[in-house]
Design a protein around this motif. Sequence first.
Motif, mmCIF file in Angstrom:
data_model
loop_
_atom_site.group_PDB
_atom_site.id
_atom_site.type_symbol
_atom_site.label_atom_id
_atom_site.label_comp_id
_atom_site.label_asym_id
_atom_site.label_seq_id
_atom_site.Cartn_x
_atom_site.Cartn_y
_atom_site.Cartn_z
ATOM 1 N N THR A 247 5.470 -16.766 -0.298
ATOM 2 C CA THR A 247 6.277 -16.787 -1.524
ATOM 3 C C THR A 247 7.371 -15.741 -1.450
ATOM 4 O OG1 THR A 247 4.356 -17.542 -2.794
ATOM 5 C CG2 THR A 247 6.213 -16.643 -4.033
ATOM 6 N N PHE A 248 7.013 -14.535 -0.982
ATOM 7 C CA PHE A 248 7.982 -13.459 -0.815
ATOM 8 C C PHE A 248 7.888 -12.924 0.608
ATOM 9 C CE2 PHE A 248 6.387 -13.189 -5.245
ATOM 10 C CZ PHE A 248 7.540 -13.641 -5.891
ATOM 11 N N ALA A 249 9.016 -12.449 1.141
ATOM 12 C CA ALA A 249 9.000 -11.863 2.483
ATOM 13 C C ALA A 249 8.132 -10.607 2.509
ATOM 14 C CB ALA A 249 10.422 -11.547 2.941
ATOM 15 N N CYS A 250 8.024 -9.901 1.380
ATOM 16 C CA CYS A 250 7.160 -8.728 1.314
ATOM 17 C C CYS A 250 5.703 -9.078 1.586
ATOM 18 C CB CYS A 250 7.272 -8.067 -0.064
ATOM 19 S SG CYS A 250 8.794 -7.130 -0.328
ATOM 20 N N ASP A 251 5.337 -10.340 1.353
ATOM 21 C CA ASP A 251 3.951 -10.755 1.560
ATOM 22 C C ASP A 251 3.528 -10.659 3.021
ATOM 23 O OD1 ASP A 251 3.841 -11.317 -1.128
ATOM 24 O OD2 ASP A 251 4.089 -13.485 -0.902
ATOM 25 N N HIS A 252 4.474 -10.645 3.941
ATOM 26 C CA HIS A 252 4.119 -10.543 5.365
ATOM 27 C C HIS A 252 3.387 -9.249 5.666
ATOM 28 C CE1 HIS A 252 6.151 -14.092 7.162
ATOM 29 N NE2 HIS A 252 6.922 -13.991 6.103
ATOM 30 N N GLU A 253 3.672 -8.216 4.871
ATOM 31 C CA GLU A 253 2.968 -6.947 5.052
ATOM 32 C C GLU A 253 2.055 -6.644 3.865
ATOM 33 O OE1 GLU A 253 5.164 -3.568 6.379
ATOM 34 O OE2 GLU A 253 6.384 -4.722 7.792
ATOM 35 N N GLU A 254 1.787 -7.669 3.054
ATOM 36 C CA GLU A 254 0.928 -7.523 1.874
ATOM 37 C C GLU A 254 1.410 -6.387 0.978
ATOM 38 O OE1 GLU A 254 -2.989 -7.099 3.573
ATOM 39 O OE2 GLU A 254 -3.234 -9.275 3.732
ATOM 40 N N VAL A 255 2.729 -6.330 0.827
ATOM 41 C CA VAL A 255 3.363 -5.297 0.016
ATOM 42 C C VAL A 255 3.811 -5.911 -1.313
ATOM 43 C CG1 VAL A 255 5.478 -3.938 -0.192
ATOM 44 C CG2 VAL A 255 4.097 -3.780 1.870
ATOM 45 N N VAL A 256 3.547 -5.221 -2.388
ATOM 46 C CA VAL A 256 4.023 -5.629 -3.714
ATOM 47 C C VAL A 256 4.962 -4.541 -4.224
ATOM 48 C CG1 VAL A 256 3.393 -6.228 -6.072
ATOM 49 C CG2 VAL A 256 1.885 -6.881 -4.179
ATOM 50 N N PRO A 257 6.250 -4.813 -4.301
ATOM 51 C CA PRO A 257 7.194 -3.798 -4.791
ATOM 52 C C PRO A 257 7.045 -3.614 -6.299
ATOM 53 C CG PRO A 257 8.319 -5.881 -4.514
ATOM 54 C CD PRO A 257 6.921 -6.089 -3.988
ATOM 55 N N ASP A 258 7.732 -2.621 -6.832
ATOM 56 C CA ASP A 258 7.729 -2.430 -8.280
ATOM 57 C C ASP A 258 8.542 -3.500 -8.979
ATOM 58 O OD1 ASP A 258 6.280 0.191 -8.669
ATOM 59 O OD2 ASP A 258 7.817 0.801 -7.214
ATOM 60 N N LEU A 259 9.554 -4.012 -8.294
ATOM 61 C CA LEU A 259 10.448 -4.986 -8.921
ATOM 62 C C LEU A 259 10.956 -5.972 -7.873
ATOM 63 C CD1 LEU A 259 13.159 -4.256 -11.572
ATOM 64 C CD2 LEU A 259 13.781 -5.547 -9.527
ATOM 65 N N TYR A 260 10.817 -7.256 -8.176
ATOM 66 C CA TYR A 260 11.401 -8.311 -7.345
ATOM 67 C C TYR A 260 12.755 -8.707 -7.917
ATOM 68 C CZ TYR A 260 6.761 -9.330 -5.273
ATOM 69 O OH TYR A 260 5.563 -9.270 -4.615
ATOM 70 N N ILE A 261 13.715 -8.920 -7.027
ATOM 71 C CA ILE A 261 15.018 -9.466 -7.412
ATOM 72 C C ILE A 261 15.089 -10.874 -6.834
ATOM 73 C CG2 ILE A 261 17.522 -9.183 -7.279
ATOM 74 C CD1 ILE A 261 16.945 -6.188 -6.593
ATOM 75 N N LEU A 262 15.219 -11.869 -7.698
ATOM 76 C CA LEU A 262 15.163 -13.272 -7.273
ATOM 77 C C LEU A 262 16.421 -14.009 -7.697
ATOM 78 C CD1 LEU A 262 11.478 -14.021 -8.364
ATOM 79 C CD2 LEU A 262 12.284 -13.219 -6.129
ATOM 80 N N GLY A 263 16.744 -15.052 -6.947
ATOM 81 C CA GLY A 263 17.901 -15.884 -7.277
ATOM 82 C C GLY A 263 17.933 -17.090 -6.364
ATOM 83 N N LYS A 264 19.120 -17.580 -6.071
ATOM 84 C CA LYS A 264 19.344 -18.710 -5.163
ATOM 85 C C LYS A 264 18.350 -19.844 -5.373
ATOM 86 C CE LYS A 264 21.935 -16.199 -1.614
ATOM 87 N NZ LYS A 264 23.257 -16.687 -2.047
ATOM 88 N N ALA A 265 17.259 -19.903 -4.608
ATOM 89 C CA ALA A 265 16.334 -21.030 -4.667
ATOM 90 C C ALA A 265 15.667 -21.176 -6.026
ATOM 91 C CB ALA A 265 15.261 -20.901 -3.584
ATOM 92 N N LEU A 266 15.701 -20.131 -6.854
ATOM 93 C CA LEU A 266 15.100 -20.218 -8.179
ATOM 94 C C LEU A 266 15.811 -21.262 -9.041
ATOM 95 C CD1 LEU A 266 12.819 -18.956 -9.849
ATOM 96 C CD2 LEU A 266 14.459 -17.241 -10.666
ATOM 97 N N GLY A 267 17.051 -21.566 -8.708
ATOM 98 C CA GLY A 267 17.802 -22.593 -9.433
ATOM 99 C C GLY A 267 17.759 -23.948 -8.765
ATOM 100 N N GLY A 268 17.002 -24.068 -7.672
ATOM 101 C CA GLY A 268 16.805 -25.357 -7.036
ATOM 102 C C GLY A 268 18.066 -26.018 -6.514
ATOM 103 N N GLY A 269 19.158 -25.261 -6.373
ATOM 104 C CA GLY A 269 20.411 -25.858 -5.943
ATOM 105 C C GLY A 269 21.068 -26.686 -7.030
#
Length: 409
Positions: A247-269
């Motif tokens: 779901t997130f690139a951070c998941d590759h290291e099992e890291v959960v940041p304090d804040l995710y910044i999301l966009g692009k694919a969230l609007g499905g194009g």
Amino acid sequence: MSDTGAATTPSRTDDELSLAEQWVAPNYHPLDVVIHEGHGPWVTDVEGRRYLDALAGYSALNFGHGHPDLVAAAHQQLDTLTLISRAFHSDALAPFCRDLATLAGKELVLPMNTGAEAVETAIKTARRWGYLAKGVPAERARIIVMDGNFHGRTTTIVSFSTDPVAREYHGPFTPGFDIVPYGDLDAIRAAITDETVAVLLEPIQGEGGVLIPPDEFLRGVRELTREQGVLMLADEVQSGLGRTGYTFACDHEEVVPDLYILGKALGGGIVPVSAVVADRAVLGVYSPGTHGSTFGGNPLAAAVGHAVVRLLATGEYQASARRLGARLAEGLEALVGHGLVAVRCRGLWAGLDIDPALMTGREASLRLLDRGVLAKDTHGSTIRLAPPLVVDEDEVDFLVDTLAAVLRG
């Protein structure tokens, strides 16, 4: 004039390109193709020629063109309500925020429109948190950022860009940022002071050429920021929402940041949708009137974003990106030494360094275009590949085989 002396008839492509040259500001350098329609991972130009879209709108089209679930959600909301402003509640917004927060394992969502707007929101959030929660003296908050970053094009964001093209003629710039080498944990540690409120980074630098940090870097940043009492802000605008196989690139290291910044694919194009997602201890620093956006969280955007979240909640697309990404990586790595100098691949996202003695990245993109693949160059001899997550094995093989043919000349 042709060889026979007869006048040639301009093609529809020529007409469209001429129109664009006359009326569209020249802030991009697109390839000479005019796209008319798209379905899944394929698009068709105005002359009827089909192309595999291996750029996917810089990851805005993770689910391909015209995904039926996303189109249906948009159509249904179009017939009901598209905008009410945040002066009132809409019945589309809260369910979207609830399910996006749940997907991210967080408590609150602040919806915006574009990725750059979400980054700006994250910056404001970090500063506000620094003053109200951490006790940093007024006007003294600082944010650590990475060399080679790309977070957008607004004035504040290009203030801490290290790309001279992005910065030239756009000053004066916004202060308050400290730039350190990407992937250098010791440099981040050395840059932290009592006035530092956050570390802002891309888990993978997309515009830089899909640059993957050293193993354990993200985990180290997470531990360091927690230890030092500063926020970790992860810009997952390009890398998030299934692109890298999680779901997130951070998941590759099992890291959960304090804040995710999301966009692009969230609007499905379909529509611009972005958001920052964090716990109440971070986003709760806002009060009415301290931040906002007329279109942020509008019902149409919320409906489409909610449909995207439902697609991701099954895990199907993340698993497909991992499986097909391994196939893509295997095919691309076989081309190293045969026209490629290096390959960086994570999920269905790859940065390819072409032997500069062979061709530039733009020339490679043009040759791919001639063979029915859309891709785009960045930084000289590097190209990026980001096919939609709906591609199949045959389409991944077609992409690799086409690139191999281009490199053979």
